[in-house]
Design an enzyme around this catalytic site. Sequence first.
Site, mmCIF file in Angstrom:
data_model
loop_
_atom_site.group_PDB
_atom_site.id
_atom_site.type_symbol
_atom_site.label_atom_id
_atom_site.label_comp_id
_atom_site.label_asym_id
_atom_site.label_seq_id
_atom_site.Cartn_x
_atom_site.Cartn_y
_atom_site.Cartn_z
ATOM 1 N N HIS A 64 34.842 40.287 52.057
ATOM 2 C CA HIS A 64 33.724 39.984 52.509
ATOM 3 C C HIS A 64 33.492 40.551 54.178
ATOM 4 O O HIS A 64 34.575 40.459 54.751
ATOM 5 C CB HIS A 64 33.596 38.448 52.882
ATOM 6 C CG HIS A 64 34.019 37.628 51.386
ATOM 7 N ND1 HIS A 64 32.696 37.403 50.745
ATOM 8 C CD2 HIS A 64 35.016 36.826 50.832
ATOM 9 C CE1 HIS A 64 33.389 36.722 49.501
ATOM 10 N NE2 HIS A 64 34.654 36.243 49.929
ATOM 11 N N GLU A 76 38.824 34.004 42.039
ATOM 12 C CA GLU A 76 37.559 33.358 42.351
ATOM 13 C C GLU A 76 36.299 34.307 41.946
ATOM 14 O O GLU A 76 36.273 35.476 42.212
ATOM 15 C CB GLU A 76 37.430 32.785 43.765
ATOM 16 C CG GLU A 76 36.315 31.934 44.214
ATOM 17 C CD GLU A 76 36.524 31.385 45.685
ATOM 18 O OE1 GLU A 76 37.184 31.547 46.323
ATOM 19 O OE2 GLU A 76 35.692 30.151 45.715
ATOM 20 N N ASP A 91 40.386 37.876 50.545
ATOM 21 C CA ASP A 91 39.670 36.879 51.517
ATOM 22 C C ASP A 91 40.015 37.203 52.920
ATOM 23 O O ASP A 91 39.207 36.819 53.826
ATOM 24 C CB ASP A 91 39.723 35.601 50.972
ATOM 25 C CG ASP A 91 38.839 35.352 49.692
ATOM 26 O OD1 ASP A 91 37.838 35.999 49.676
ATOM 27 O OD2 ASP A 91 39.150 34.517 49.068
ATOM 28 N N ASP A 141 33.357 35.284 43.183
ATOM 29 C CA ASP A 141 32.737 36.074 43.881
ATOM 30 C C ASP A 141 33.451 37.468 43.986
ATOM 31 O O ASP A 141 32.730 38.261 44.559
ATOM 32 C CB ASP A 141 32.743 35.357 45.552
ATOM 33 C CG ASP A 141 34.131 35.169 46.048
ATOM 34 O OD1 ASP A 141 34.922 34.631 45.313
ATOM 35 O OD2 ASP A 141 34.034 34.798 47.289
ATOM 36 N N HIS A 169 41.835 38.697 43.262
ATOM 37 C CA HIS A 169 41.479 37.106 43.490
ATOM 38 C C HIS A 169 40.611 36.644 42.209
ATOM 39 O O HIS A 169 39.797 37.450 41.989
ATOM 40 C CB HIS A 169 40.987 37.013 44.847
ATOM 41 C CG HIS A 169 40.661 35.319 45.166
ATOM 42 N ND1 HIS A 169 41.285 34.405 44.566
ATOM 43 C CD2 HIS A 169 39.772 34.993 46.059
ATOM 44 C CE1 HIS A 169 40.908 33.394 45.024
ATOM 45 N NE2 HIS A 169 39.929 33.816 46.131
ATOM 46 N N TYR A 206 35.033 32.230 59.402
ATOM 47 C CA TYR A 206 35.752 32.194 58.054
ATOM 48 C C TYR A 206 36.930 31.489 58.225
ATOM 49 O O TYR A 206 37.492 30.774 57.153
ATOM 50 C CB TYR A 206 35.913 33.631 57.639
ATOM 51 C CG TYR A 206 36.092 33.662 56.069
ATOM 52 C CD1 TYR A 206 35.051 34.012 55.049
ATOM 53 C CD2 TYR A 206 37.464 33.748 55.708
ATOM 54 C CE1 TYR A 206 35.342 34.199 53.793
ATOM 55 C CE2 TYR A 206 37.607 34.099 54.387
ATOM 56 C CZ TYR A 206 36.544 34.149 53.389
ATOM 57 O OH TYR A 206 36.722 34.273 52.123
ATOM 58 N N HIS A 245 43.517 33.134 49.181
ATOM 59 C CA HIS A 245 43.000 31.859 49.590
ATOM 60 C C HIS A 245 43.299 30.669 48.305
ATOM 61 O O HIS A 245 43.134 29.621 48.559
ATOM 62 C CB HIS A 245 41.559 31.945 49.867
ATOM 63 C CG HIS A 245 40.439 30.679 49.460
ATOM 64 N ND1 HIS A 245 39.454 31.080 48.637
ATOM 65 C CD2 HIS A 245 40.423 29.362 49.579
ATOM 66 C CE1 HIS A 245 38.495 29.845 48.591
ATOM 67 N NE2 HIS A 245 39.224 29.038 49.188
ATOM 68 N N HIS A 304 29.283 26.988 48.974
ATOM 69 C CA HIS A 304 30.016 25.920 48.949
ATOM 70 C C HIS A 304 30.093 24.717 50.261
ATOM 71 O O HIS A 304 31.174 24.380 50.439
ATOM 72 C CB HIS A 304 31.571 26.103 48.375
ATOM 73 C CG HIS A 304 31.903 27.012 47.400
ATOM 74 N ND1 HIS A 304 32.748 27.675 47.132
ATOM 75 C CD2 HIS A 304 30.841 27.241 46.378
ATOM 76 C CE1 HIS A 304 32.788 28.521 46.169
ATOM 77 N NE2 HIS A 304 31.470 28.127 45.694
HETATM 78 FE FE1 FEO Z 1 38.460 32.773 47.549
HETATM 79 FE FE2 FEO Z 1 35.801 35.102 48.477
HETATM 80 O O1 FEO Z 1 37.102 34.305 47.485
#
Ligand code: FEO
Length: 395
Positions: free
Chosen positions: A222, A80, A163, A82, A78, A191, A144, A24
């Site tokens: 991550h 999202e 995250d 990913d 989460h 990050y 996030h 992104h």
């Molecule tokens: Fe907010 Fe790694 O996703």
Amino acid sequence: MKAVKVLDNVWWVGAIDWNLRNFHGYATPTGSTYNAYLIIDEKAALIDTVKAPLKDELLKRISSVIAPEKIDYVIANHAEMDHAGSLDAIKAAAPKAKFIAGKRGAEDINRHFKSKFDFQVVKTGDKIKIGKRSLEFIETPMVHWPDSMMTYCPEDAILYPNDMFGQHMATAARFDDECKWDIVRREAAKYYANIFMPLAGPAAKAHAAVLKLNINIIAPSHGIIWRKSHKDIMAEYKKWIAGTAERKAVVVYDTMWNSTEAMAKEIADGLLSEGVKVSYFGLQNNAPSEIMTDILEAKGVAIGSPTLNNLMLPSVSGFMNYLKGLKPAGKIGFAFGSHGWAGGGAAAVEEEMKECRIEIISPCVTCKYIPDDDVLKKSYESGVSLARIIKKAFE
Ligand code: FEO
């Protein structure tokens, strides 16, 4: 593909996205990882999944420990994609599993997938027993996304914060003690700068909640797992959340025929002459997300653009747009740039800097055509002035 042991009966079963180069707009020169964790107790619990194209990697790593159909709980910290992107694959592979999410997470995940999940909805303070271990949930909205939550296992003293505390990096190492601190710290700072800087308020609340926990390991979603430096990364987050800056300035510019670049070099020299640290970035060769990492910890910012059609260059405009979204706090600086006839580029940058709430400490430095000695001197002196104000801020 094998799982990696985190502790007895706690396994990393995530995926490594080696070829990812852009998340992104966030440049990922080494790639990223999506961390999922498998805990084996009387019940088996999976915490988070991975991006959908990497679901086979997740399933293979789970299968190296147990048959996926033996999973009892799947916790979605989460929504999202990913992290939630392979929930449907896990649902197919583990038909008896109970899916757990926060209220908003359950809603958002069920908006995403056609086949709906019958979530057990949890809130802060709720816990489940999976044997001798328990898993506790902490809602962390906007860390996030509105749905974000963390999972904590007090018996293992492991926090699974999703995250928060993560880094977008792909490496064969899974743990901080297998990497150099400076490298992982910079990736964590990158990050924070590119994800959490505009979310410092919610991040502060999450940080305060985490501080109350007994933690030996922070296992984010991550990058590497913090088993040696978890207290150090907590301390770094405290500084970033507070907006603590260093005696440092960032010079960012683009150039057409090297006039704005010549000014940028003089500004950097002026800053350095006063003993202020400088990070120097031409936008043709540096990703905005990398530059943001340096802006995070800098007090001063000088941003330059030549004039194109009475405005700044599109590369600088794109950078300013990115900077505005990340809402840097407490910065000071000025704009600069060259023009051929009518100006406008540097003034447009200055207006954007004001919109970013960067305090403008001196009028923009401009130059017609090629910088002469007078322009070079003014550029140098503007760097000196910025440095002196930065130093005064630390007295
Ligand atoms: Fe907010 Fe790694 O996703």
